[in-house]
Design a protein around this motif. Structure first.
Motif, PDB file in Angstrom:
ATOM      1  N   ALA A   1       0.832  -1.205   0.000  1.00 44.52           N
ATOM      2  CA  ALA A   1       0.000   0.000   0.000  1.00 44.52           C
ATOM      3  C   ALA A   1       0.869   1.259   0.000  1.00 44.52           C
ATOM      4  O   ALA A   1       0.574   2.232  -0.706  1.00 44.52           O
ATOM      5  CB  ALA A   1      -0.923  -0.013   1.218  1.00 44.52           C
ATOM      6  N   GLY A   2       1.941   1.249   0.755  1.00 42.31           N
ATOM      7  CA  GLY A   2       2.844   2.392   0.793  1.00 42.31           C
ATOM      8  C   GLY A   2       3.513   2.643  -0.547  1.00 42.31           C
ATOM      9  O   GLY A   2       3.656   3.796  -0.978  1.00 42.31           O
ATOM     10  N   LEU A   3       3.915   1.573  -1.226  1.00 41.43           N
ATOM     11  CA  LEU A   3       4.519   1.744  -2.545  1.00 41.43           C
ATOM     12  C   LEU A   3       3.500   2.259  -3.557  1.00 41.43           C
ATOM     13  O   LEU A   3       3.844   3.043  -4.448  1.00 41.43           O
ATOM     14  CB  LEU A   3       5.130   0.424  -3.014  1.00 41.43           C
ATOM     15  N   GLY A   4       2.236   1.861  -3.409  1.00 42.59           N
ATOM     16  CA  GLY A   4       1.184   2.386  -4.273  1.00 42.59           C
ATOM     17  C   GLY A   4       0.976   3.879  -4.047  1.00 42.59           C
ATOM     18  O   GLY A   4       0.857   4.656  -5.000  1.00 42.59           O
ATOM     19  N   ILE A   5       0.975   4.289  -2.798  1.00 48.88           N
ATOM     20  CA  ILE A   5       0.838   5.716  -2.487  1.00 48.88           C
ATOM     21  C   ILE A   5       2.044   6.486  -3.012  1.00 48.88           C
ATOM     22  O   ILE A   5       1.905   7.599  -3.537  1.00 48.88           O
ATOM     23  CB  ILE A   5       0.655   5.906  -0.973  1.00 48.88           C
ATOM     24  N   ALA A   6       3.225   5.895  -2.903  1.00 47.41           N
ATOM     25  CA  ALA A   6       4.432   6.549  -3.424  1.00 47.41           C
ATOM     26  C   ALA A   6       4.348   6.713  -4.940  1.00 47.41           C
ATOM     27  O   ALA A   6       4.766   7.743  -5.486  1.00 47.41           O
ATOM     28  CB  ALA A   6       5.674   5.743  -3.043  1.00 47.41           C
ATOM     29  N   THR A  20       2.026   9.566  -5.692  1.00 49.89           N
ATOM     30  CA  THR A  20       2.688  10.827  -5.367  1.00 49.89           C
ATOM     31  C   THR A  20       3.720  11.197  -6.429  1.00 49.89           C
ATOM     32  O   THR A  20       3.845  12.370  -6.803  1.00 49.89           O
ATOM     33  CB  THR A  20       3.364  10.728  -3.981  1.00 49.89           C
ATOM     34  N   ALA A  21       4.438  10.212  -6.941  1.00 49.42           N
ATOM     35  CA  ALA A  21       5.413  10.476  -8.004  1.00 49.42           C
ATOM     36  C   ALA A  21       4.701  10.895  -9.291  1.00 49.42           C
ATOM     37  O   ALA A  21       5.208  11.730 -10.042  1.00 49.42           O
ATOM     38  CB  ALA A  21       6.276   9.248  -8.252  1.00 49.42           C
ATOM     39  N   TYR A  22       3.531  10.310  -9.572  1.00 48.75           N
ATOM     40  CA  TYR A  22       2.752  10.682 -10.750  1.00 48.75           C
ATOM     41  C   TYR A  22       2.344  12.151 -10.691  1.00 48.75           C
ATOM     42  O   TYR A  22       2.223  12.818 -11.712  1.00 48.75           O
ATOM     43  CB  TYR A  22       1.521   9.768 -10.853  1.00 48.75           C
ATOM     44  N   ARG A  23       2.155  12.670  -9.458  1.00 53.55           N
ATOM     45  CA  ARG A  23       1.781  14.077  -9.270  1.00 53.55           C
ATOM     46  C   ARG A  23       3.001  14.998  -9.257  1.00 53.55           C
ATOM     47  O   ARG A  23       2.896  16.142  -8.858  1.00 53.55           O
ATOM     48  CB  ARG A  23       1.013  14.228  -7.963  1.00 53.55           C
ATOM     49  N   LYS A  24       4.144  14.495  -9.648  1.00 58.88           N
ATOM     50  CA  LYS A  24       5.390  15.251  -9.782  1.00 58.88           C
ATOM     51  C   LYS A  24       5.933  15.729  -8.419  1.00 58.88           C
ATOM     52  O   LYS A  24       6.578  16.749  -8.333  1.00 58.88           O
ATOM     53  CB  LYS A  24       5.213  16.473 -10.701  1.00 58.88           C
ATOM     54  N   ARG A  25       5.665  14.969  -7.360  1.00 60.93           N
ATOM     55  CA  ARG A  25       6.220  15.277  -6.053  1.00 60.93           C
ATOM     56  C   ARG A  25       7.216  14.170  -5.713  1.00 60.93           C
ATOM     57  O   ARG A  25       6.971  13.312  -4.881  1.00 60.93           O
ATOM     58  CB  ARG A  25       5.104  15.360  -5.018  1.00 60.93           C
ATOM     59  N   PHE A  26       8.356  14.214  -6.402  1.00 63.20           N
ATOM     60  CA  PHE A  26       9.321  13.125  -6.342  1.00 63.20           C
ATOM     61  C   PHE A  26      10.004  12.986  -4.983  1.00 63.20           C
ATOM     62  O   PHE A  26      10.277  11.876  -4.533  1.00 63.20           O
ATOM     63  CB  PHE A  26      10.368  13.295  -7.447  1.00 63.20           C
ATOM     64  N   LEU A  27      10.289  14.089  -4.324  1.00 61.53           N
ATOM     65  CA  LEU A  27      10.941  14.023  -3.017  1.00 61.53           C
ATOM     66  C   LEU A  27      10.026  13.344  -2.000  1.00 61.53           C
ATOM     67  O   LEU A  27      10.456  12.441  -1.257  1.00 61.53           O
ATOM     68  CB  LEU A  27      11.312  15.435  -2.550  1.00 61.53           C
ATOM     69  N   ALA A  31       7.539  11.343  -2.738  1.00 60.08           N
ATOM     70  CA  ALA A  31       7.340   9.965  -3.181  1.00 60.08           C
ATOM     71  C   ALA A  31       8.499   9.078  -2.742  1.00 60.08           C
ATOM     72  O   ALA A  31       8.300   7.930  -2.322  1.00 60.08           O
ATOM     73  CB  ALA A  31       7.180   9.922  -4.697  1.00 60.08           C
ATOM     74  N   THR A  32       9.700   9.598  -2.840  1.00 57.37           N
ATOM     75  CA  THR A  32      10.881   8.828  -2.410  1.00 57.37           C
ATOM     76  C   THR A  32      10.830   8.567  -0.904  1.00 57.37           C
ATOM     77  O   THR A  32      11.138   7.462  -0.438  1.00 57.37           O
ATOM     78  CB  THR A  32      12.166   9.587  -2.773  1.00 57.37           C
ATOM     79  N   ARG A  33      10.421   9.567  -0.154  1.00 58.71           N
ATOM     80  CA  ARG A  33      10.327   9.404   1.293  1.00 58.71           C
ATOM     81  C   ARG A  33       9.254   8.377   1.651  1.00 58.71           C
ATOM     82  O   ARG A  33       9.467   7.525   2.520  1.00 58.71           O
ATOM     83  CB  ARG A  33      10.002  10.755   1.920  1.00 58.71           C
ATOM     84  N   ILE A  34       8.118   8.415   0.992  1.00 59.17           N
ATOM     85  CA  ILE A  34       7.044   7.449   1.249  1.00 59.17           C
ATOM     86  C   ILE A  34       7.500   6.035   0.882  1.00 59.17           C
ATOM     87  O   ILE A  34       7.224   5.062   1.598  1.00 59.17           O
ATOM     88  CB  ILE A  34       5.773   7.847   0.481  1.00 59.17           C
ATOM     89  N   ALA A  35       8.216   5.906  -0.220  1.00 55.25           N
ATOM     90  CA  ALA A  35       8.725   4.590  -0.630  1.00 55.25           C
ATOM     91  C   ALA A  35       9.707   4.045   0.404  1.00 55.25           C
ATOM     92  O   ALA A  35       9.707   2.840   0.708  1.00 55.25           O
ATOM     93  CB  ALA A  35       9.390   4.688  -1.997  1.00 55.25           C
ATOM     94  N   ALA A  36      10.543   4.928   0.956  1.00 56.47           N
ATOM     95  CA  ALA A  36      11.501   4.489   1.979  1.00 56.47           C
ATOM     96  C   ALA A  36      10.766   3.970   3.213  1.00 56.47           C
ATOM     97  O   ALA A  36      11.109   2.912   3.763  1.00 56.47           O
ATOM     98  CB  ALA A  36      12.431   5.641   2.343  1.00 56.47           C
ATOM     99  N   TYR A  37       9.744   4.712   3.643  1.00 54.63           N
ATOM    100  CA  TYR A  37       8.974   4.265   4.803  1.00 54.63           C
ATOM    101  C   TYR A  37       8.228   2.968   4.518  1.00 54.63           C
ATOM    102  O   TYR A  37       8.100   2.118   5.399  1.00 54.63           O
ATOM    103  CB  TYR A  37       7.961   5.334   5.227  1.00 54.63           C
ATOM    104  N   SER A  38       7.740   2.801   3.324  1.00 50.48           N
ATOM    105  CA  SER A  38       6.961   1.608   3.018  1.00 50.48           C
ATOM    106  C   SER A  38       7.837   0.362   2.889  1.00 50.48           C
ATOM    107  O   SER A  38       7.331  -0.752   3.007  1.00 50.48           O
ATOM    108  CB  SER A  38       6.151   1.814   1.742  1.00 50.48           C
ATOM    109  N   LEU A  39       9.119   0.521   2.660  1.00 50.90           N
ATOM    110  CA  LEU A  39      10.010  -0.641   2.574  1.00 50.90           C
ATOM    111  C   LEU A  39      10.461  -1.144   3.946  1.00 50.90           C
ATOM    112  O   LEU A  39      10.974  -2.261   4.056  1.00 50.90           O
ATOM    113  CB  LEU A  39      11.228  -0.307   1.715  1.00 50.90           C
ATOM    114  N   VAL A  40      10.263  -0.356   5.002  1.00 55.15           N
ATOM    115  CA  VAL A  40      10.707  -0.753   6.349  1.00 55.15           C
ATOM    116  C   VAL A  40       9.996  -2.016   6.836  1.00 55.15           C
ATOM    117  O   VAL A  40      10.671  -2.938   7.327  1.00 55.15           O
ATOM    118  CB  VAL A  40      10.541   0.426   7.335  1.00 55.15           C
ATOM    119  N   PRO A  41       8.666  -2.148   6.732  1.00 53.61           N
ATOM    120  CA  PRO A  41       8.044  -3.378   7.233  1.00 53.61           C
ATOM    121  C   PRO A  41       8.548  -4.650   6.544  1.00 53.61           C
ATOM    122  O   PRO A  41       8.765  -5.674   7.203  1.00 53.61           O
ATOM    123  CB  PRO A  41       6.551  -3.172   6.956  1.00 53.61           C
ATOM    124  N   VAL A  42       8.760  -4.600   5.251  1.00 48.91           N
ATOM    125  CA  VAL A  42       9.280  -5.784   4.553  1.00 48.91           C
ATOM    126  C   VAL A  42      10.698  -6.091   5.025  1.00 48.91           C
ATOM    127  O   VAL A  42      11.062  -7.256   5.219  1.00 48.91           O
ATOM    128  CB  VAL A  42       9.232  -5.572   3.025  1.00 48.91           C
TER     129      VAL A  42
END
Length: 149
Positions: free
Chosen positions: A13-18, A21-28, A30-41
């Motif tokens: 779900a976190g990677l989907g939100i990232a 967010t990247a599609y909306r051109k908010r790359f910074l 999106a990168t932060r959200i992707a980093a947080y979403s990889l922590v549980p795995v």
């Protein structure tokens, strides 16, 4: 098994939100959200989730936490009783030393107010010829006369 599935779903779900967010051109962001979403795995893959779930479901661990709570409660109770008994630790030490017959010099509470010299630690000398502060009301009388009281 259930914890690993939940962690994987949260990461997906976190990677989907990232991605949104990247599609909306908010790359910074999106990168932060992707980093947080990889922590549980990452926690699942390192075995931390299994270790934590093993601790949570053991009764001996909860008994240990209970004993820690009882120890803390006893510690705080003794501190409260000690404070209610009156005096500080320094005062009780001075009283104990006096009971043993030892001489204890009192500490100056405010050296900046003239209670003693900060550099030497000795009390300041009282001026000769002046009465004690509790007996000298001449300056107070002068102020009252000045204001017509």
């Amino acid at each position: 098994m259930l914890a690993e599935t939940v962690c994987s779903a949260v990461s997906a779900a976190g990677l989907g939100i990232a991605a949104i967010t990247a599609y909306r051109k908010r790359f910074l962001a999106a990168t932060r959200i992707a980093a947080y979403s990889l922590v549980p795995v990452g926690l699942v893959m390192t075995g931390v989730v299994q270790w934590v779930s093993g601790i949570v479901f053991k009764p001996s661990v909860w008994l240990g936490f209970g004993l820690l709570g009882v120890a803390w409660l006893l510690f705080m109770t003794t501190r409260a009783v000690e404070r209610r008994s009156g005096g500080t630790r320094k005062e009780r030490r001075a009283a104990a030393a006096a009971a043993r017959g030892e001489a204890v010099a009192p500490q100056a509470s405010a050296p900046s107010l003239g209670a003693g010299s900060a550099a030497t630690g000795r009390p300041a000398a009282k001026p000769q010829g002046k009465p004690a502060a509790s007996e000298d009301f001449s300056d107070i009388e002068a102020i009252l006369k000045k204001h017509g009281i």
